[in-house]
Design an enzyme around this catalytic site. Structure first.
Site, PDB file in Angstrom:
ATOM      1  N   SER A  85       6.322  12.141  -1.977  1.00 42.45           N
ATOM      2  CA  SER A  85       5.319  12.403  -0.721  1.00 42.45           C
ATOM      3  C   SER A  85       4.558  10.988  -0.615  1.00 42.45           C
ATOM      4  O   SER A  85       4.351  10.229  -1.232  1.00 42.45           O
ATOM      5  CB  SER A  85       4.314  13.368  -1.169  1.00 42.45           C
ATOM      6  N   PHE A 139       7.809   6.825  -3.221  1.00 40.36           N
ATOM      7  CA  PHE A 139       8.636   7.542  -2.158  1.00 40.36           C
ATOM      8  C   PHE A 139       9.647   6.520  -1.426  1.00 40.36           C
ATOM      9  O   PHE A 139      10.540   6.753  -1.063  1.00 40.36           O
ATOM     10  CB  PHE A 139       7.854   8.351  -1.314  1.00 40.36           C
ATOM     11  N   GLU A 192       5.285   8.968  -5.668  1.00 41.52           N
ATOM     12  CA  GLU A 192       4.108   8.974  -4.586  1.00 41.52           C
ATOM     13  C   GLU A 192       4.194   7.705  -3.844  1.00 41.52           C
ATOM     14  O   GLU A 192       3.986   6.631  -4.575  1.00 41.52           O
ATOM     15  CB  GLU A 192       2.560   9.240  -5.319  1.00 41.52           C
ATOM     16  N   CYS A 193       3.969   7.753  -2.441  1.00 40.80           N
ATOM     17  CA  CYS A 193       4.026   6.672  -1.769  1.00 40.80           C
ATOM     18  C   CYS A 193       4.908   5.509  -1.920  1.00 40.80           C
ATOM     19  O   CYS A 193       6.016   5.541  -1.344  1.00 40.80           O
ATOM     20  CB  CYS A 193       2.459   6.171  -1.717  1.00 40.80           C
ATOM     21  N   GLY A 194       4.285   4.249  -2.249  1.00 39.32           N
ATOM     22  CA  GLY A 194       5.624   3.384  -2.852  1.00 39.32           C
ATOM     23  C   GLY A 194       6.647   3.768  -3.625  1.00 39.32           C
ATOM     24  O   GLY A 194       7.716   3.371  -3.347  1.00 39.32           O
TER      25      GLY A 194
END
EC number: 6.3.5.11
Length: 479
Positions: free
Chosen positions: A443, A345, A341-343
């Site tokens: 994501s 990704f 997730e986020c970081g």
């Protein structure tokens, strides 16, 4: 103490600290109250309204116990109440820090606002009001807040950035005479922010070696300038909460460890909801912390969870750790279930660009991210699952949130497989999110396992399938 009544409802002293906007001072007040009550011997349960990892981490330090996020967008009302009662079980008082302005939500009706949360939990609200260059007008503002929405449980006001005794006394007389709302404190203008900030909000607690001293100083400020006993009385005046009839899945007994899932936890990656980790354990995972910054040995894994954080601050160290970057890429090639997730990704991309310098990352996806000066995605997310994947049912609509300063780019002609089509939110590229490669998902969207309870079960099921395929062991054998 959180205790059931004869009717099955639960009695728990509780208070929400809110403001008219971001920067009103509610974080300072929330942290100060949590630490003041905790160091006085009370068992405090801190909460953060909205999807926020950093404020929640500070609240956990202040209250000396893990904080829980509450959000009317992410959770149905019954689930939200169940989560609140689950987290507050055995506590003596709950402190909830609001977010943004009291009535600010996801639309013009204020849906998912702090005010909505207050009504759902029947929770008294203490409003932190910045009265810079304001006296009687403060009474008009409080009167408007009091009357704006029906059944708002406004318990009192704390004045902030007071210029002096005369300013405080005049504003207090106006508010209490013209609105009947009590003034529960008056904070002076402070010479600086006691908690330093960076691009995504407050500096994370992992970066603050003096965090305990800072929190004690905030408690001192609150005790000196606020009527803490009256705030406690307001919290204790909160009525009982009806406990939902439906069992709450986090109250269940663990299924027993069936697989080993690594969780990346270091100075770069530490954005995890405690409930996400608990849900994985309940579903049958044994969680093992792994470090992406240092070339240490890892145990055999059957899954890997890489949450958000600040990879941009540790880009050089992450890039230098070739052993771990190659290991993660090899695990993705071996079809290990990986959820990022986020970081996380950003770490799985080919490269991360910070201040014009390009740092190689794990290279699972043929894209790169670049840190920008302004947010590139901020707010609630709603997306439809449009591709088969190990973690979410195809055709389902999931809710989450995103908050990132990085922007993703791909070379012309790059073929990418996305699993999410955004109904709300920005995502990775062109309104799409949830990049897929074999059994790896990445994501910008963060999800909360309480709002999406299928996720942990699907993750563990994928890890079990991987273990059976690689090791040839039956599904029920313990780790």
């Amino acid at each position: 103490m959180n205790s059931p009544t004869s009717s099955g409802a639960v009695t728990l002293p509780r208070v929400i600290v809110s403001g008219l906007s971001g920067g009103a001072g509610k974080t300072l007040v929330s942290l100060g109250l949590c630490r003041a009550w905790a160091r006085a011997g009370s068992i405090v349960q801190p909460f953060k309204k909205g999807p926020d990892y950093i404020d929640a981490a500070w609240l956990a330090l202040a209250g000396r116990t893990a904080a829980t996020n509450l959000d009317p967008f992410l959770f149905p009302s019954d689930t939200l109440v169940s989560l609140f009662l689950h987290a507050a079980a055995g506590r003596e008082i709950a402190v909830i820090e609001g977010n943004r302005g009291l009535f600010d939500g996801k639309d013009e009706d204020g849906s998912a606002s702090t005010a909505e949360l207050a009504r759902t939990l029947r929770c008294p609200v203490v409003l932190v009001l910045d009265i810079t260059k304001m006296t009687r007008t403060a009474a008009a503002v409080v009167a408007g807040v009091k009357a704006f929405e029906k059944d708002l449980p406004l318990a009192g006001v704390i004045l902030n950035r007071v210029a002096g005794e005369r300013h405080q006394n005049l504003a207090t007389r106006c508010i209490e005479r013209d609105t009947d709302v009590p003034v529960l404190g008056a904070l002076p203008k402070l010479p600086g922010n006691p908690i330093p900030e960076r691009h995504m909000g407050l500096v994370g607690d992992r970066d603050m070696t003096a965090s305990d001293a800072i929190l004690n100083s905030l408690a001192d400020i609150i005790e000196e300038h606020c009527d803490v006993p009256r705030i406690r009385e307001a919290a204790e005046a909160a009525g009982p909460i009806d406990k939902p009839d439906k069992p709450f899945f986090l109250d269940a007994e663990p299924a027993g460890s069936k697989v080993r899932i690594g969780v990346a936890k270091d100075e770069a990656f530490w954005f995890y909801y405690p409930e996400n980790l608990k849900a994985l354990e309940l579903a049958g995972a044994k969680l093992v912390e792994v470090d992406l910054l240092r070339p240490a040995d890892w145990p055999d894994l059957h899954g890997l969870y890489i949450g958000g954080g600040f990879p941009e601050l540790k880009a050089k160290e992450l890039a230098s750790n070739n052993i771990i970057r190659q290991r993660v890429r090899a695990l993705a090639e071996m079809e290990l279930p990986i959820y990022a997730e986020c970081g996380g990704f950003m770490y799985l991309c080919d490269a991360l660009v910070v201040d014009g310098l390009e740092f190689p990352m794990a290279g699972v996806f043929p894209v790169r991210t670049e840190l920008c000066g302004k947010p590139q995605g901020l707010g609630y997310v709603e997306a439809k699952v449009v591709a088969k994947n190990p973690f979410h049912d195809e055709g389902a609509v999931i809710k989450g949130h995103e908050f990132h300063y990085s922007l993703c780019s791909a070379a012309d002609g790059t073929v990418l497989n996305f699993a999410l089509k955004m109904n709300r939110g920005h995502g990775i590229l062109a309104g799409l999110d949830g990049l897929l490669y074999k059994n790896t998902w990445a994501s910008y969207t963060h999800l909360h396992a309480v709002g999406e309870p299928h996720w942990a079960k699907r993750f563990v099921a994928a890890a079990i399938a991987y273990r059976r395929a690689v090791e040839g062991k039956p599904a029920g054998r313990s780790v």
